[in-house]
Design a protein around this motif. Structure first.
Motif, mmCIF file in Angstrom:
data_model
loop_
_atom_site.group_PDB
_atom_site.id
_atom_site.type_symbol
_atom_site.label_atom_id
_atom_site.label_comp_id
_atom_site.label_asym_id
_atom_site.label_seq_id
_atom_site.Cartn_x
_atom_site.Cartn_y
_atom_site.Cartn_z
ATOM 1 N N ARG A 19 -0.555 15.307 -3.311
ATOM 2 C CA ARG A 19 0.119 13.996 -3.330
ATOM 3 C C ARG A 19 -0.713 12.888 -2.732
ATOM 4 N N PHE A 20 -1.668 13.227 -1.868
ATOM 5 C CA PHE A 20 -2.520 12.206 -1.264
ATOM 6 C C PHE A 20 -3.298 11.441 -2.330
ATOM 7 N N ARG A 21 -3.536 12.058 -3.479
ATOM 8 C CA ARG A 21 -4.301 11.414 -4.544
ATOM 9 C C ARG A 21 -3.572 10.202 -5.132
ATOM 10 N N LEU A 22 -2.263 10.152 -4.971
ATOM 11 C CA LEU A 22 -1.471 9.040 -5.502
ATOM 12 C C LEU A 22 -1.324 7.899 -4.495
ATOM 13 N N ALA A 23 -1.866 8.096 -3.297
ATOM 14 C CA ALA A 23 -1.704 7.106 -2.227
ATOM 15 C C ALA A 23 -2.978 6.276 -2.063
ATOM 16 N N ASP A 24 -2.799 5.094 -1.493
ATOM 17 C CA ASP A 24 -3.940 4.251 -1.151
ATOM 18 C C ASP A 24 -4.639 4.755 0.103
ATOM 19 N N PHE A 25 -3.848 5.290 1.037
ATOM 20 C CA PHE A 25 -4.381 5.804 2.293
ATOM 21 C C PHE A 25 -3.720 7.121 2.634
ATOM 22 N N THR A 26 -4.494 8.032 3.229
ATOM 23 C CA THR A 26 -3.986 9.281 3.772
ATOM 24 C C THR A 26 -4.132 9.189 5.282
ATOM 25 N N ILE A 27 -3.040 9.432 5.988
ATOM 26 C CA ILE A 27 -3.035 9.255 7.434
ATOM 27 C C ILE A 27 -2.553 10.535 8.098
ATOM 28 N N LYS A 28 -3.373 11.067 9.008
ATOM 29 C CA LYS A 28 -2.972 12.222 9.794
ATOM 30 C C LYS A 28 -2.465 11.695 11.130
ATOM 31 N N VAL A 29 -1.248 12.042 11.453
ATOM 32 C CA VAL A 29 -0.605 11.540 12.662
ATOM 33 C C VAL A 29 -0.399 12.701 13.627
ATOM 34 N N PHE A 42 4.005 5.917 15.806
ATOM 35 C CA PHE A 42 3.361 5.500 14.563
ATOM 36 C C PHE A 42 4.315 4.651 13.744
ATOM 37 N N PHE A 43 3.873 3.445 13.375
ATOM 38 C CA PHE A 43 4.661 2.516 12.578
ATOM 39 C C PHE A 43 3.932 2.252 11.259
ATOM 40 N N PRO A 44 4.265 2.992 10.196
ATOM 41 C CA PRO A 44 3.564 2.796 8.924
ATOM 42 C C PRO A 44 3.687 1.390 8.368
ATOM 43 N N ALA A 87 8.545 7.646 7.589
ATOM 44 C CA ALA A 87 8.662 6.261 7.125
ATOM 45 C C ALA A 87 7.574 5.941 6.106
ATOM 46 N N CYS A 88 6.706 6.900 5.803
ATOM 47 C CA CYS A 88 5.663 6.715 4.798
ATOM 48 C C CYS A 88 6.241 6.951 3.408
ATOM 49 N N ASP A 89 5.502 6.542 2.385
ATOM 50 C CA ASP A 89 5.946 6.735 1.007
ATOM 51 C C ASP A 89 6.038 8.222 0.669
ATOM 52 N N GLU A 90 5.046 8.977 1.082
ATOM 53 C CA GLU A 90 5.016 10.420 0.907
ATOM 54 C C GLU A 90 4.626 11.019 2.245
ATOM 55 N N LEU A 100 0.833 -1.192 0.000
ATOM 56 C CA LEU A 100 0.000 0.000 0.000
ATOM 57 C C LEU A 100 0.870 1.244 0.000
ATOM 58 N N LYS A 101 0.456 2.243 -0.742
ATOM 59 C CA LYS A 101 1.183 3.505 -0.764
ATOM 60 C C LYS A 101 0.525 4.430 0.250
ATOM 61 N N LEU A 102 1.336 4.976 1.168
ATOM 62 C CA LEU A 102 0.827 5.795 2.255
ATOM 63 C C LEU A 102 1.275 7.243 2.117
ATOM 64 N N PHE A 103 0.331 8.156 2.276
ATOM 65 C CA PHE A 103 0.631 9.581 2.389
ATOM 66 C C PHE A 103 0.304 9.965 3.826
ATOM 67 N N CYS A 104 1.303 10.419 4.559
ATOM 68 C CA CYS A 104 1.132 10.748 5.965
ATOM 69 C C CYS A 104 1.443 12.220 6.193
ATOM 70 N N PHE A 105 0.690 12.836 7.075
ATOM 71 C CA PHE A 105 0.993 14.215 7.412
ATOM 72 C C PHE A 105 0.778 14.465 8.890
ATOM 73 N N MET A 106 1.399 15.526 9.364
ATOM 74 C CA MET A 106 1.363 15.889 10.762
ATOM 75 C C MET A 106 1.162 17.394 10.862
ATOM 76 N N VAL A 107 0.362 17.818 11.823
ATOM 77 C CA VAL A 107 0.145 19.234 12.101
ATOM 78 C C VAL A 107 0.707 19.492 13.489
ATOM 79 N N LEU A 108 1.601 20.475 13.593
ATOM 80 C CA LEU A 108 2.162 20.753 14.906
ATOM 81 C C LEU A 108 2.332 22.239 15.145
#
Length: 157
Positions: A136-146, A152-154, A85-88, A55-63
């Protein structure tokens, strides 16, 4: 400045290759054939080997840059951990832009007028707007907000 160029991380897959049910017994098949890591989609049943995520993962964080979160983000970046550690991945900072190693920059969004529930909602709305603008989230299978303080272990997804 919003929309700053982001670097892409490689999926930092674990290398143990152990089947959770067979680590002790040395068996190649799980004890429970209905376990989540077992796939029987073809005549040749295959195991999901942790660390070989397809699975291709797009992960983002707000801080918020006024707290200890920037230190955590820096440590995760240096160790290719968490969102890195995510793809994007994309780091979104409230207040000021951070520049981590190798010139990687976070995307900056404005601070809310107040940190009340409405201000927090404004921060997350602005964050999702940046994710949508980035695309870039459009190219991923999942979008994850961390969240910054989460472990978090992708490669476990």
């Amino acid at each position: 400045q919003s929309g700053a160029a982001q670097n892409s991380g490689k999926h930092a897959a674990g290398s143990s290759g152990e089947n959770p049910s067979s680590a002790e017994s040395g068996n190649s098949k799980p004890k429970n054939p209905n376990a989540w890591w077992w796939s029987n989609n073809s005549s040749n049943a295959t195991e999901h080997v942790p660390g070989n995520c397809t699975l291709k993962l797009f992960c983002f964080m707000v801080l918020n840059t006024t707290m200890n979160a920037p230190r955590l983000l820096t440590a995760q970046f240096q160790n290719t951990a968490g969102i890195f550690a995510c793809d994007e991945y994309m780091g979104i900072t409230v207040g000021e832009q951070l520049v981590l190693g190798q010139g990687w920059k976070t995307t900056q969004i404005p601070e809310p007028g107040q940190w009340d529930p409405q201000g927090v909602a404004e921060v997350y709305k602005n964050s999702w707007d940046e994710v949508l603008r980035d695309g870039r989230f459009r190219l991923a299978d999942f979008t994850i907000k961390v969240v910054p303080y989460a472990v978090f272990f992708p490669d476990r997804i």
